[in-house]
Design an enzyme around this catalytic site. Structure first.
Site, PDB file in Angstrom:
ATOM      1  N   LYS A   1      21.436  49.534  38.304  1.00  0.00           N
ATOM      2  CA  LYS A   1      20.923  50.901  38.439  1.00  0.00           C
ATOM      3  C   LYS A   1      19.513  50.939  38.990  1.00  0.00           C
ATOM      4  O   LYS A   1      19.099  51.898  39.653  1.00  0.00           O
ATOM      5  CB  LYS A   1      21.002  51.630  37.093  1.00  0.00           C
ATOM      6  CG  LYS A   1      22.440  52.012  36.759  1.00  0.00           C
ATOM      7  CD  LYS A   1      22.590  52.541  35.347  1.00  0.00           C
ATOM      8  CE  LYS A   1      24.059  52.834  35.054  1.00  0.00           C
ATOM      9  NZ  LYS A   1      24.306  53.032  33.620  1.00  0.00           N
TER      10      LYS A   1
ATOM     11  N   GLY B   1      26.999  45.463  36.127  1.00  0.00           N
ATOM     12  CA  GLY B   1      26.835  46.636  35.279  1.00  0.00           C
ATOM     13  C   GLY B   1      25.493  47.295  35.524  1.00  0.00           C
ATOM     14  O   GLY B   1      24.958  47.278  36.642  1.00  0.00           O
ATOM     15  N   SER B   2      24.900  47.820  34.450  1.00  0.00           N
ATOM     16  CA  SER B   2      23.783  48.755  34.589  1.00  0.00           C
ATOM     17  C   SER B   2      22.494  48.155  35.132  1.00  0.00           C
ATOM     18  O   SER B   2      21.588  48.886  35.512  1.00  0.00           O
ATOM     19  CB  SER B   2      23.493  49.411  33.244  1.00  0.00           C
ATOM     20  OG  SER B   2      24.664  50.041  32.789  1.00  0.00           O
ATOM     21  N   THR B   3      22.353  46.828  35.162  1.00  0.00           N
ATOM     22  CA  THR B   3      21.141  46.273  35.777  1.00  0.00           C
ATOM     23  C   THR B   3      21.114  46.603  37.255  1.00  0.00           C
ATOM     24  O   THR B   3      20.082  46.505  37.906  1.00  0.00           O
ATOM     25  CB  THR B   3      21.056  44.756  35.573  1.00  0.00           C
ATOM     26  OG1 THR B   3      22.331  44.194  35.841  1.00  0.00           O
ATOM     27  CG2 THR B   3      20.616  44.421  34.160  1.00  0.00           C
TER      28      THR B   3
END
Lengths: 382, 721
Positions: free
Chosen positions: B330, B326-328
């Protein structure tokens, strides 16, 4: 003291040397036995030394005595009565050792009548056959049967102790001496050939028969045959003795592991200071030393036969043959058991094994041989 | 005597015959002696009878090969406290057969069954009647009895307590076992070793998981062989001992795990685990300068000594179970965009939804925040922003960065069962998805390794946990862990820029990471909320179907520590937001690490001392000893003598650090104001308090007022700021 110059060194030296080896080996072979019976090897050393000393005294007495004393009817009767008493006494009151009643316990000393019986047989048969040599020639069986019957009773008592090995030696001595009467020419050769064939036959039959599981398998005597034929198959039970004897001989090789260094005597080998003393000797001093011992005993037996051949009288001759047979057969039964050539019969090795009765009897025998030899020398030089 | 000639000739004849007989006897005797002699030579030289090799048989008979068991190596933490060590456990048994008598007639069977039952009942915590029943079996011929599970795996202390009663006929068998004195302590990473039966019937300890499995060969060492000659009764013969092969004890393994941080991490994770009951959790703290893993754990976990909890989770989640981060992810996408020269932070885009082909990329807030800058998009964790960044770079460039950051391949951590991860990258929508951590699976180890590039100067450092392996037989270090560069994913400049964005993520008013601030430091962080693919292959709905995570580094300008926490599918507990819950692990552990770092930096290494042995001393003596050493004693209990201490004897400590001492059992609680979390944790451990914490920094409030009486097992909550 004239007689001393007539000492036969072919008898005296092997006798002394063997006795000395015996003392040393009894001392060495007794270490573990002593530990398990609560005595010390030194105690065995002292006892065996004492037997040798007493033996030397007896040998000297028998060397110096007139042989006619042994043929005196009183002496013969006393000896016959005495041996009969001992053999019967041991049968009734004897101490049971290893399943057989062979010993009369007299405090520190144990008397083994069988040993004395051997000497008695030699002297009695020599005396009897010499006394009856003419009737033997004409009526052999009729003359001999009375004497043989008496001996049969005595040997029978030994057999039911049970001491199979002792009885077998007795029978061999009786057989050889009975054949030595000289009234027939070729009989001995035939008999010996027959015995040899019988031995080979026994080996080949035994190796093809499954004794362990046969009807006889439970008998102790039969078990000894089983052990003799297949020691490795019965290694945990009856084959244990023979296998461990093999191990000892194998360990020692030609030159041994050194005096006192036997491993097999440390509980693996039963009776290391009596029945299997030669196995321990072989392990510690090597097969060469064993050959030396056999050579010395053989020399004595040879010398005895040679003296027998030269003897003037049938009595001396038969006595020498008897002593030679005693030495040879006892050695054969002991060593044959140790090397797996014969079933183990619990017979001691002359001079080497621990034991008072045996040592005393053998010393008397040696005294007699020296006596005969001295007489012959004197006769030749005279 | 006159003899007629006839008689005379007969006499001569007889003599001749007898002499002939004598000659035959001579030959027979000769044959007998020669045959016996030959047989002797045959056996002694040939050493074979009936095809049996006598020499081989005797060799086997006399010699006994005794195995000298190699000791399994000890696994240590960074302070050289054992994490895993060899020990013996005991099984008690009682002999009932009355024929078991010793050499001196002493009975070796149970003579006093009532007393035996009484003693065993106390020691084994077993019903006395039940033991009496076992000691009086129905079958009167029973030789010996055991006492079931209660009588097995006894400690040396229990064994000694039974032995002290001098019971006849009660004995023990010994089993080698592995002891993990900390209980739960990086359990999946350390793994466990269990007694395993070898083909020969002997047992040995074999590593079954983690480090124990990875280094099983080095830890096991090599058994030695001693050859002993013995007599028929089994007594060893003099001068016969011979070492055929010397024993080689197993190597000792020193890990990089810091016991204070690890214990704190375990404690915090347990609290969170109890509260949120997630499917699983992972946390890991890394020294970014060296790559050393200082603490790492997961939930569910297990106690390696008792094996309690092992059934729940066999997988080492650090390396073996790739998932969509997920967003880690990014931070990585941003780094790639900056490094490839495509990133214009002030450019704007339409947030909320973005169509790629037939698919829609949604932001977590589908309404969006209107037209915003890419920088703000990052701070708001906008998927649409990342999709644009990916498309600006193009899939080839992006894939190159994914590769350079070390994804999709093993980090070669050495831990058993390390996975590579996979990626769906065929369609433009799939390529865009990977930029915000969907459609690509990674392991925590890979992600940590990738982030070392951002935490440092663009150089990727491999995380490691093996400080050194020492051969105890020679004292030589056979392996030394070292900082290992595995690639240069980005430039130093890029790394600094990404860290600035990640700092904004925490400190901007609209930033998503505001829960992770730490007093006195700047934190750079990125959180992630990934939807989890359900068993039907579809992303699941609802908060309890997400994998929540945070990756953060402190100090943001020049990070020393990098930490990652994941909470997979937690229950919704309305007290706090998920990021606040996560900070219950991240905050305290990171703060403690920073405090330790500062203490080390301030005082220097030369002022560190070893904790002396204080147990057994009087309270006054202990106080004086510690004060003389510039250490601060904290005594609990009103006894005269010290009964327990923390840290343990020989541990290194710094000047003015608190040393916790316990004297007796009447405990009153101490004022903990100003204590670090590590101190509070040690205090709770020593007194048996069940600790709950909130916040991070130093203690400000405690739920039990100072001076109140406490009992082991009492709950206490301590607030930190």
């Amino acid at each position: 003291m004239k007689k001393l110059k007539l000492v036969d060194y072919y008898v005296l030296i092997p006798y002394i040397v063997l006795s000395f080896i015996g003392i040393v080996m009894v001392y060495s072979a007794s270490t573990n036995v002593a530990a398990s019976t609560g005595t010390t090897a030194a105690a065995y050393l002292i006892k065996q030394s004492a037997y040798v000393v007493v033996g030397l005294v007896l040998a000297f007495i028998f060397f110096r005595m007139r042989l006619s004393i042994l043929r005196n009817w009183r002496v013969v009767t006393f000896a016959t009565g005495g041996i009969l008493f001992l053999v019967l006494f041991v049968l009734v009151f004897g101490a049971r050792v290893n399943g057989a009643k062979g010993w009369i316990n007299l405090g520190p000393v144990n008397i083994q009548p069988e040993e004395f019986l051997k000497l008695y047989i030699v002297l009695f048969l020599a005396h009897y056959m010499d006394s009856h040599q003419f009737s033997i020639e004409t009526h052999y069986w009729r003359t001999m049967r009375g004497a043989l019957a008496l001996l049969a009773v005595l040997v029978g008592c030994i057999l039911i102790q049970p001491d199979t090995g002792g009885a077998a030696i007795d029978i061999c001595i009786i057989l050889i001496m009975a054949l030595a009467s000289g009234n027939k020419h070729n009989v001995p050769m035939e008999i010996l050939t027959g015995l040899f064939v019988a031995y080979i036959g026994m080996l080949s039959i035994l190796s093809h028969v499954d004794l362990t599981h046969s009807f006889f398998g439970k008998s102790y005597q039969i078990q000894r045959f089983v052990a003799f034929v297949d020691p490795f198959g019965t290694i945990k039970t009856v084959g244990r003795q023979l296998v461990n004897s093999y191990y000892a001989i194998s360990n020692g090789g030609l030159f041994g592991v050194g005096l006192g260094n036997s491993i097999q005597k440390m509980g693996y080998l039963p009776e290391p200071n009596t029945d299997f003393i030669l196995a321990v000797t072989s392990e510690e001093l090597g097969a060469i030393a064993v050959l030396g011992i056999l050579l010395l005993i053989g020399t004595l037996a040879f010398r005895a036969i040679r003296l027998g051949n030269r003897a003037e009288t049938a009595y001396e001759s038969l006595m020498c043959y008897g002593i030679a047979t005693l030495l040879t057969v006892q050695t054969l039964f002991n060593v044959g058991g140790v090397v797996g050539a014969l079933p183990i019969t619990g017979v001691t090795l002359p001079f080497i094994s621990y034991g008072g009765s045996s040592m005393l009897v053998l010393s008397m025998c040696m005294g007699l041989l020296l006596n005969v030899s001295a007489r012959e020398k004197r006769a030749r030089t005279a | 005597m006159n003899r007629d000639p006839n008689e005379m000739s007969s006499f001569d004849n007889t003599r001749r015959n007898r002499r002939h007989f004598g000659n035959v006897l001579l030959v027979a005797t000769l044959v007998v002696f020669i045959l016996l002699g030959i047989r002797f030579i045959y056996i002694s030289v040939g050493k074979h009878v009936q095809h049996v090799s006598l020499s081989k048989q005797t060799q086997a008979l006399y010699t006994e090969q005794q195995t000298i068991h190699a000791q399994r190596g000890t696994i240590y933490d960074a302070d050289k406290n054992p994490i895993a060590m060899d020990t013996n456990t005991y099984t008690v048994y009682a002999v009932l057969n009355k024929r078991q008598v010793g050499a001196n007639g002493k009975p070796l069977y149970v003579t006093n069954k009532a007393k035996a039952a009484q003693v065993l009942s106390k020691a084994l915590h077993m019903d006395e009647k039940k033991i009496a029943q076992i000691l009086n079996p129905e079958n009167k011929n029973t030789f010996q009895v055991e006492f079931g599970a209660a009588g097995k795996n006894l400690s040396i202390a229990t064994k000694k307590s039974i032995e002290a009663a001098h019971l006849n006929g009660v004995s023990f068998t010994t089993q080698s076992a592995r002891l993990y004195p900390n209980g739960i302590f990086a359990s999946h990473m350390i793994g466990y070793a269990q007694p395993t039966v070898l083909s020969g019937g002997a047992t040995t300890l074999a590593g079954k998981m983690g480090l124990e499995q990875q280094l099983n060969k080095q830890l096991s060492g090599e058994n030695g062989v001693k050859q002993v000659k013995h007599d028929s009764l089994g007594y060893t013969l003099p001068d016969s001992q011979q070492n055929k092969k010397p024993v080689k004890n197993g190597d000792n393994v020193y890990t990089t795990l810091n016991p204070d941080l690890q214990n704190l991490l375990e404690n915090q994770m347990q609290i969170l685990n109890d509260k949120l009951q997630p499917k699983n959790m992972v946390a890991m703290l890394l020294d970014t300068k060296t790559g050393k893993i200082l603490a790492a754990s997961q939930r569910p976990t297990f106690n390696a000594t008792t094996m309690e909890g092992l059934d729940a989770q066999w997988t080492n989640l650090l390396v073996s179970d790739p998932y969509e981060p997920g967003s880690t992810m990014k931070g990585i996408s941003l780094a790639a965009s900056i490094d490839s020269g495509h990133f214009k932070g002030s450019d704007t885009y339409q947030s909320g939804r973005y169509r790629i082909g037939n698919a829609i990329v949604p932001d977590w807030n589908p309404a969006g925040w209107g037209v915003i800058s890419y920088s703000k998009g990052f701070d708001l964790s906008s998927n649409v922003a990342m999709a644009h960044l990916e498309q600006q770079m193009g899939p080839t460039t992006w894939q190159k960065y994914i590769k350079n950051f070390g994804f999709l391949k093993s980090t070669n951590s050495g831990l058993p069962g390390e996975a590579h991860g996979t990626m769906q990258f065929a369609q433009p929508i799939e390529q865009a998805n990977t930029a915000f951590g969907q459609g690509i699976t990674v392991t925590p180890m890979q992600l940590m390794q990738a982030y070392t590039a951002i935490a440092g100067n663009g150089t990727m450092i491999k995380p490691y946990y093996l400080d050194k392996v020492v051969d105890p037989n020679t004292g030589k270090t056979v392996y030394r862990g070292k900082t290992e560069t595995v690639g240069h994913a980005i430039s130093a400049e890029t790394a600094a820029k990404v860290r600035n964005h990640m700092t904004d993520y925490v400190y901007k008013s609209y930033g998503m990471g505001h829960d992770f601030k730490i007093n006195g430091y700047k934190v750079a962080a990125k959180t992630g909320t990934a939807q989890v693919v359900g068993s039907n292959g579809q992303y699941m709905d609802g908060m309890d179907s997400t994998l929540n995570s945070v990756i953060g580094m402190v100090p943001a300008k020049n990070p020393r520590y990098l930490m990652y926490v994941t909470v997979n599918q937690p229950k919704q507990v309305p007290e706090k937001t998920i990021t606040q819950w996560e900070n219950d692990v991240f905050g305290p552990v990171m703060t403690e690490a920073l405090a330790m770092n500062q203490a080390t930096a301030l005082r220097g290494k030369e002022t560190s001392t070893k904790v002396p042995k204080l147990v057994g001393q009087s309270v006054d003596d202990a106080n004086k000893t510690l004060t003389d050493m510039s250490l601060t004693p904290v005594v609990v209990g009103d006894g005269d003598k010290i009964t327990a201490q923390l840290p343990a004897v020989g541990q290194k400590t710094l000047n003015n650090q608190r040393i916790f001492l316990r004297a007796g059992n009447n405990l009153t609680i101490t004022d903990m104001k100003g204590w670090s979390m590590g101190d509070v944790l040690a205090y709770a451990k020593l007194t048996g308090l069940s600790l709950r914490t909130s916040g991070s920094g130093f203690a400000t409030e405690q739920s039990i007022a100072p001076g109140k009486t406490i009992q082991p097992g009492n709950d206490i909550t301590v607030k930190f700021k």
